[in-house]
Design an enzyme around this catalytic site. Structure first.
Site, PDB file in Angstrom:
ATOM      1  N   SER A 199      41.098 100.960  64.581  1.00 51.29           N
ATOM      2  CA  SER A 199      40.713 101.426  65.920  1.00 51.29           C
ATOM      3  C   SER A 199      39.206 101.335  66.078  1.00 51.29           C
ATOM      4  O   SER A 199      38.454 101.829  65.226  1.00 51.29           O
ATOM      5  CB  SER A 199      41.177 102.873  66.127  1.00 51.29           C
ATOM      6  OG  SER A 199      40.945 103.289  67.448  1.00 51.29           O
ATOM      7  N   HIS A 201      36.862 102.738  67.903  1.00 49.55           N
ATOM      8  CA  HIS A 201      35.952 103.866  68.079  1.00 49.55           C
ATOM      9  C   HIS A 201      35.681 104.632  66.791  1.00 49.55           C
ATOM     10  O   HIS A 201      34.865 105.568  66.785  1.00 49.55           O
ATOM     11  CB  HIS A 201      36.476 104.818  69.157  1.00 49.55           C
ATOM     12  CG  HIS A 201      37.630 105.663  68.748  1.00 49.55           C
ATOM     13  ND1 HIS A 201      37.511 107.003  68.498  1.00 49.55           N
ATOM     14  CD2 HIS A 201      38.942 105.367  68.552  1.00 49.55           C
ATOM     15  CE1 HIS A 201      38.693 107.501  68.172  1.00 49.55           C
ATOM     16  NE2 HIS A 201      39.584 106.536  68.199  1.00 49.55           N
ATOM     17  N   CYS A 325      43.776 114.929  66.568  1.00 49.60           N
ATOM     18  CA  CYS A 325      45.068 114.704  67.226  1.00 49.60           C
ATOM     19  C   CYS A 325      46.022 115.884  67.071  1.00 49.60           C
ATOM     20  O   CYS A 325      47.093 115.899  67.653  1.00 49.60           O
ATOM     21  CB  CYS A 325      45.712 113.427  66.689  1.00 49.60           C
ATOM     22  SG  CYS A 325      44.730 111.954  67.033  1.00 49.60           S
TER      23      CYS A 325
END
Length: 393
Positions: A199, A201, A325
């Site tokens: 990912s 970021h 998350c």
């Protein structure tokens, strides 16, 4: 008040050089990469160049890189895609107990669809139990998915050994490398990795863009239907600025790799040493050697992690008690419980992930504040009061 950021495991600041490379594709070079006129061809060229940059960073072929909207989609594309594509061969999957929710929730969804999943335990440092892994393998096992490095405690798994075990039994091996990219050198060919998620970021690139490495010849069932983008494996107009930014970010991460890693490791070690010296009744979680260079996860007995975070925030410090998350959950970290911590100690944990923009002065400021915060919270804790009155030191 200036914000001091120590939560680089959750996300990283966009590098100015990455933004600079993205800007033309947000303004004048805004063409759809699927269009055949010049503006579209310029976007297509930029996508192809970024794909090649990402492939080079992990020693893959450009045609083995598929762009997604992030790491969670890449995990889903790999796990569900392979599970569905090879369902006739078998419906058994193996993973670990300490995976990111993007993997665990995907596996739980597959269980609702009549797949079977084995969740392998880890030792007290978070290292996968290889004997347990071997014992879980069955004739109908089609996929093993184990994260490269844990997002909470930083433990790095024996990836090459896991891949070897998988291949000895004709099983595909996927790894969620979202936390590892940029902090560990990865060679998918040498390590025997069949599928890998990342990912942008997490390594100073933009949010909303990820990628899946999928070894040539491995089939996945398409999860997003529509156009023929990404060689007909993932429909949707390409996020050209995000793709360009991710390509630039991963290239920069490995161009300055040794310097970046040494900086993170030095500050991380200083932080742990100072906390151990100045704050009693703590536990450093995760393997002390096989861990991400910027990661430190420490449990502070007799206090709640949320209390620490709120007081650190008042001091202008951004940190975490676990995965971003799962921040909406009041339950203790499933990772800390899996390594054997009791609930009351797991609740009092603090994770920091040092990044390339952090300084020694910021680390010292963190420790100074943490020492005062922990003392203040313990002074209000009846558990700590009882502990001291019983003569413990």
């Amino acid at each position: 008040m200036k914000s001091i950021y120590f939560d680089n495991a959750a996300t990283t600041r966009l590098d100015e050089n990455v933004l600079k490379e993205m800007m033309p594709y947000l303004t004048e070079n805004y063409g759809n990469a699927s269009s055949i006129y010049k503006l579209g061809r310029e976007s297509r060229k930029a996508v192809d160049e970024a794909r090649a940059r990402i492939a080079a960073a992990i020693n893959a072929k450009p045609e083995e890189i598929y762009f997604t909207a992030g790491g969670s989609e890449a995990d889903n594309m790999a796990i569900r895609g392979i599970a569905y594509a090879y369902a006739k061969k078998g419906r058994h999957i193996i993973t670990s107990q300490i995976e990111h929710p993007a993997v665990l929730e995907t596996c739980r969804q597959l269980e609702k669809e009549k797949f079977e999943v084995s969740y392998i335990g880890v030792d007290e440092n978070g290292i996968l139990k290889l004997d347990e892994l071997k014992a879980a393998i069955r004739e109908d096992t089609t996929l093993i998915t184990v994260m490269f490095a844990n997002n909470e405690i930083g433990t790095i798994q024996p990836i090459e050994e896991i891949a070897k075990i998988a291949h000895e039994h004709g099983i595909y091996f996927h790894t969620d490398a979202v936390q590892a990219i940029g902090s560990i050198r990865i060679d998918v060919d040498a390590m025997g990795i069949d599928a890998l998620s990342m990912s942008g970021h997490k390594f100073y690139g933009p949010k909303g863009i990820g990628a899946l490495y999928l070894k040539s010849g491995i089939r996945v069932q398409k999860l997003i239907n529509g156009g023929h983008q990404e060689r007909n494996k993932r429909a949707g107009t390409e996020n050209v600025p995000g793709i360009v930014g991710m390509g630039k970010a991963i290239e920069m991460a490995y161009e300055n790799f040794d310097e970046h890693v040494e900086h993170m490791r030095t500050l991380r070690n200083h932080y742990i040493e100072e906390v151990q010296k100045r704050i009693p009744y703590i536990r450093v979680n995760g393997d002390l050697e096989r861990r991400l260079p910027g990661n430190a996860n420490i449990s502070f007995r007799f206090i709640e992690g949320e209390g620490m975070l709120l007081r650190l925030d008042l001091a202008g410090i951004c940190a975490s008690s676990g995965s971003a998350c799962t921040s909406g959950s009041l339950d203790p970290s499933h990772v800390l419980l899996a390594i054997g911590l009791p609930h009351e100690i797991a609740h009092g944990s603090l994770r920091i992930q040092i990044g390339k923009y952090n300084t020694l002065e910021e680390v010292d400021y963190l420790v100074d504040n943490l020492e005062k915060i922990v003392k203040g919270l313990r002074d209000m804790s009846p558990l700590y009061d009882t502990f001291i009155k019983e003569g413990n030191k």
